[in-house]
Enzyme design. Structure first.
Site, mmCIF file in Angstrom:
data_model
loop_
_atom_site.group_PDB
_atom_site.id
_atom_site.type_symbol
_atom_site.label_atom_id
_atom_site.label_comp_id
_atom_site.label_asym_id
_atom_site.label_seq_id
_atom_site.Cartn_x
_atom_site.Cartn_y
_atom_site.Cartn_z
ATOM 1 C CE1 TYR A 54 -3.838 2.367 0.784
ATOM 2 C CE2 TYR A 54 -2.352 3.259 2.455
ATOM 3 C CZ TYR A 54 -3.511 3.356 1.707
ATOM 4 O OH TYR A 54 -4.344 4.444 1.867
ATOM 5 C CE LYS A 107 -3.759 5.268 -1.426
ATOM 6 N NZ LYS A 107 -4.788 5.833 -2.337
#
Length: 300
Positions: free
Chosen positions: A170, A174
């Site tokens: 993640y 991002k």
């Protein structure tokens, strides 16, 4: 008059949480909104179409215009279809809010390939595919008229800006979203299109799965700083005419706080005239290079 009267917006991942609030806020500011959400769980399973439909109904109850869309934006051709829907319905697209995302949290040494791939697909390919097809339309419009109006607003995360243990997939995705935003800003600024990202702190399905979820809890009284509605106001601002001179920028936002952030930058430098450094040179001058700067990653 609203800040976005006459504008057309697409919000992905708009059925719940931050995306829902983005769609509602854009609609309240006068934009016509395509509410896109495939309806999966935080981990990417299932398909519940009712949340996105409810957001559309709420925008309409408030006097706005909206359409629901259930396309998988990580599918290249489906993403194009969402962009085409805006033009087929309202003849234009002005604002693209890329918000759709999933979590598959795991320490790196325990992560499975499919857990890595899914997060990359939704965040990286999904954000890019939507942006790519929107930019193609905006570039063509600018070639015909000299300039156009386009706003890309991407949802990044502090995990991507600073790193995060336990969800490196993640965090990596991002960080890529932030880099994509800056790159699109460089490419599209000359056409009248801006790209900016936000890293919001809010109480959502995702933050409820985090070890520190209690920090986002609704207070018994007083200001609810982590309500997901507050970052949406920054989204409306970035989508407006007033933010036309802001491009390639990043913001951390929650409650009554907005922070302007910047990426990698030079902290210090050592030089060696007329020759390259050897490994032994670097051993000898390590302290000169690092000085008082941290030598280990911080912890979120």
């Amino acid at each position: 008059m609203g800040l976005l009267d006459g504008k057309v917006a697409i919000v992905t991942g708009a059925g719940r949480g931050l995306g829902r609030e983005d769609a509602l806020a854009l609609g309240a500011a006068g934009a016509k909104v395509i509410v896109n959400d495939i309806g999966v769980s935080v981990g990417g399973e299932g398909a519940d179409q009712s949340p996105a439909a409810e957001v559309v109904a709420e925008i309409k109850r408030r006097g706005g215009e909206a359409l629901v869309n259930y396309a998988d934006i990580a599918n290249w051709h489906a993403a194009k279809g969402v962009i085409d829907l805006a033009y087929d319905t309202w003849g234009r697209l002005d604002i693209l809010v890329n918000n759709a995302g999933v979590l598959r949290d795991r320490m790196s040494f325990n992560m499975a390939e499919d857990e890595f791939d899914l997060v990359m697909k939704v965040h990286c390919k999904g954000h890019f595919a939507m942006t790519r097809h929107a930019c193609a339309r905006w570039r063509e419009a600018a070639k015909q008229s000299g300039s156009t109006y386009g706003r890309v607003i991407n949802t990044s995360s502090e995990a991507g800006l600073m790193g995060s243990a336990g969800n490196s997939n993640y965090a990596m995705a991002k960080a890529a979203v932030a880099a994509l935003t800056i790159s699109i800003g460089r490419e599209m600024g000359k056409y009248g299109v801006t790209a900016n990202f936000i890293a919001p702190r809010a109480r959502t399905r995702m933050t409820e799965t985090m070890p520190n979820a209690s920090m986002f809890a609704k207070p018994e009284a007083g200001f609810d700083a982590f309500h997901p509605a507050w970052p949406a106001q920054l989204v409306v601002f970035l989508a407006s005419e007033a933010a036309g001179d802001l491009n390639g920028q990043g913001f951390i936002v929650w409650g009554g706080e907005v922070m302007l952030v910047a990426g990698w930058h030079i902290l210090s430098q050592i030089s060696k005239p007329s020759a390259a450094f050897t490994a032994e040179d670097l051993v000898a001058r390590k302290d000169e290079l690092f000085g008082a700067h941290p030598r280990q990653p911080g912890y979120m």
